[in-house]
Write a protein that holds these residues in place. Structure first.
Motif, mmCIF file in Angstrom:
data_model
loop_
_atom_site.group_PDB
_atom_site.id
_atom_site.type_symbol
_atom_site.label_atom_id
_atom_site.label_comp_id
_atom_site.label_asym_id
_atom_site.label_seq_id
_atom_site.Cartn_x
_atom_site.Cartn_y
_atom_site.Cartn_z
ATOM 1 N N ASP A 1 0.869 -1.174 0.000
ATOM 2 C CA ASP A 1 0.000 0.000 0.000
ATOM 3 C C ASP A 1 0.912 1.231 0.000
ATOM 4 O O ASP A 1 1.700 1.399 0.932
ATOM 5 N N PRO A 2 0.834 2.087 -1.019
ATOM 6 C CA PRO A 2 1.752 3.230 -1.123
ATOM 7 C C PRO A 2 1.745 4.152 0.098
ATOM 8 O O PRO A 2 2.798 4.662 0.496
ATOM 9 N N VAL A 3 0.602 4.369 0.697
ATOM 10 C CA VAL A 3 0.523 5.248 1.871
ATOM 11 C C VAL A 3 1.262 4.607 3.043
ATOM 12 O O VAL A 3 2.055 5.261 3.726
ATOM 13 N N GLU B 1 8.663 4.306 5.612
ATOM 14 C CA GLU B 1 9.913 5.000 5.274
ATOM 15 C C GLU B 1 10.108 6.226 6.155
ATOM 16 O O GLU B 1 11.236 6.501 6.599
ATOM 17 N N ALA B 2 9.049 6.958 6.447
ATOM 18 C CA ALA B 2 9.152 8.145 7.304
ATOM 19 C C ALA B 2 9.644 7.760 8.699
ATOM 20 O O ALA B 2 10.484 8.477 9.282
ATOM 21 N N PHE B 3 9.161 6.659 9.254
ATOM 22 C CA PHE B 3 9.636 6.201 10.561
ATOM 23 C C PHE B 3 11.136 5.913 10.548
ATOM 24 O O PHE B 3 11.804 6.022 11.571
ATOM 25 N N ASN C 1 26.618 -1.663 11.939
ATOM 26 C CA ASN C 1 26.019 -0.887 10.857
ATOM 27 C C ASN C 1 24.801 -1.643 10.340
ATOM 28 O O ASN C 1 24.788 -2.868 10.307
ATOM 29 N N MET C 2 23.794 -0.884 9.943
ATOM 30 C CA MET C 2 22.577 -1.485 9.406
ATOM 31 C C MET C 2 22.061 -0.582 8.298
ATOM 32 O O MET C 2 21.984 0.637 8.472
ATOM 33 N N GLU C 3 21.717 -1.201 7.170
ATOM 34 C CA GLU C 3 21.136 -0.476 6.048
ATOM 35 C C GLU C 3 19.916 -1.242 5.578
ATOM 36 O O GLU C 3 19.928 -2.473 5.563
ATOM 37 N N ILE C 4 18.881 -0.508 5.179
ATOM 38 C CA ILE C 4 17.676 -1.134 4.638
ATOM 39 C C ILE C 4 17.399 -0.514 3.269
ATOM 40 O O ILE C 4 17.405 0.707 3.129
ATOM 41 N N PHE C 5 17.152 -1.371 2.290
ATOM 42 C CA PHE C 5 16.833 -0.953 0.931
ATOM 43 C C PHE C 5 15.441 -1.471 0.590
ATOM 44 O O PHE C 5 14.984 -2.466 1.159
ATOM 45 N N ARG C 6 14.779 -0.793 -0.345
ATOM 46 C CA ARG C 6 13.431 -1.199 -0.744
ATOM 47 C C ARG C 6 13.314 -1.269 -2.254
ATOM 48 O O ARG C 6 13.820 -0.411 -2.979
ATOM 49 N N LEU C 7 12.634 -2.293 -2.741
ATOM 50 C CA LEU C 7 12.205 -2.406 -4.130
ATOM 51 C C LEU C 7 10.734 -2.771 -4.080
ATOM 52 O O LEU C 7 10.373 -3.836 -3.552
ATOM 53 N N ASP C 8 9.896 -1.872 -4.566
ATOM 54 C CA ASP C 8 8.447 -2.062 -4.467
ATOM 55 C C ASP C 8 8.092 -2.284 -2.996
ATOM 56 O O ASP C 8 8.353 -1.413 -2.187
ATOM 57 N N ASN C 9 7.546 -3.457 -2.649
ATOM 58 C CA ASN C 9 7.203 -3.674 -1.239
ATOM 59 C C ASN C 9 8.161 -4.673 -0.567
ATOM 60 O O ASN C 9 7.901 -5.123 0.537
ATOM 61 N N LYS D 1 2.738 -3.614 11.824
ATOM 62 C CA LYS D 1 1.555 -3.080 11.137
ATOM 63 C C LYS D 1 1.857 -2.879 9.644
ATOM 64 O O LYS D 1 0.979 -3.036 8.801
ATOM 65 N N TYR D 2 3.098 -2.551 9.336
ATOM 66 C CA TYR D 2 3.512 -2.241 7.968
ATOM 67 C C TYR D 2 4.139 -3.443 7.263
ATOM 68 O O TYR D 2 4.190 -3.483 6.041
ATOM 69 N N GLN D 3 4.653 -4.378 8.033
ATOM 70 C CA GLN D 3 5.387 -5.504 7.470
ATOM 71 C C GLN D 3 4.482 -6.700 7.220
ATOM 72 O O GLN D 3 3.441 -6.850 7.860
ATOM 73 N N GLU D 4 4.938 -7.532 6.302
ATOM 74 C CA GLU D 4 4.192 -8.723 5.912
ATOM 75 C C GLU D 4 5.219 -9.853 5.745
ATOM 76 O O GLU D 4 6.235 -9.670 5.080
#
Length: 112
Positions: free
Chosen positions: A13-15, A21-23, A42-50, A86-89
């Motif tokens: 869900d885009p919203v 991402e804001a969090f 160190n920790m990095e998180i990347f996103r592609l679509d969902n 709430k945001y994760q699946e």
């Protein structure tokens, strides 16, 4: 130093993805402290679509079970994890209740 890569999906869900991402633009100081206290340097998180992909660099003695126990005993981390769920699946291959799933390395230019 050790390196681990993990994956999880977001609710598609885009919203909600924008909220997630804001969090992560500036995580709560107590969450960052818990991450560092567990031996994650160190920790990095990347996103592609969902789909999310996390790279963790840790001290040599880092232990996922110790981190899980530390998290379970920390009310602020539990609050954060409940909010993030709430945001994760879960990924289709995840075990029941599993969020981030450890990925298997299949290639490294310098070996692995």
């Amino acid at each position: 130093m050790k390196k681990y890569c993990l994956a999880v999906d977001l609710v598609n869900d885009p919203v909600m993805i924008a909220e997630y991402e804001a969090f992560h633009q500036k995580i709560r100081p107590e969450i960052e402290k818990s991450i560092r206290d567990a031996g994650i340097t160190n920790m990095e998180i990347f996103r592609l679509d969902n789909r999310l992909f996390m790279i963790m660099e840790t001290e040599d003695d880092f232990d996922f079970e110790v981190k899980a126990r530390m998290d379970a005993e920390n009310p602020k981390v539990q609050e954060w994890e409940q909010l993030m769920w709430k945001y994760q699946e879960a990924l289709p291959s995840a075990k029941k209740g599993e969020k981030w799933v450890l990925m298997k390395q299949i290639f490294g230019m310098n070996g692995y």
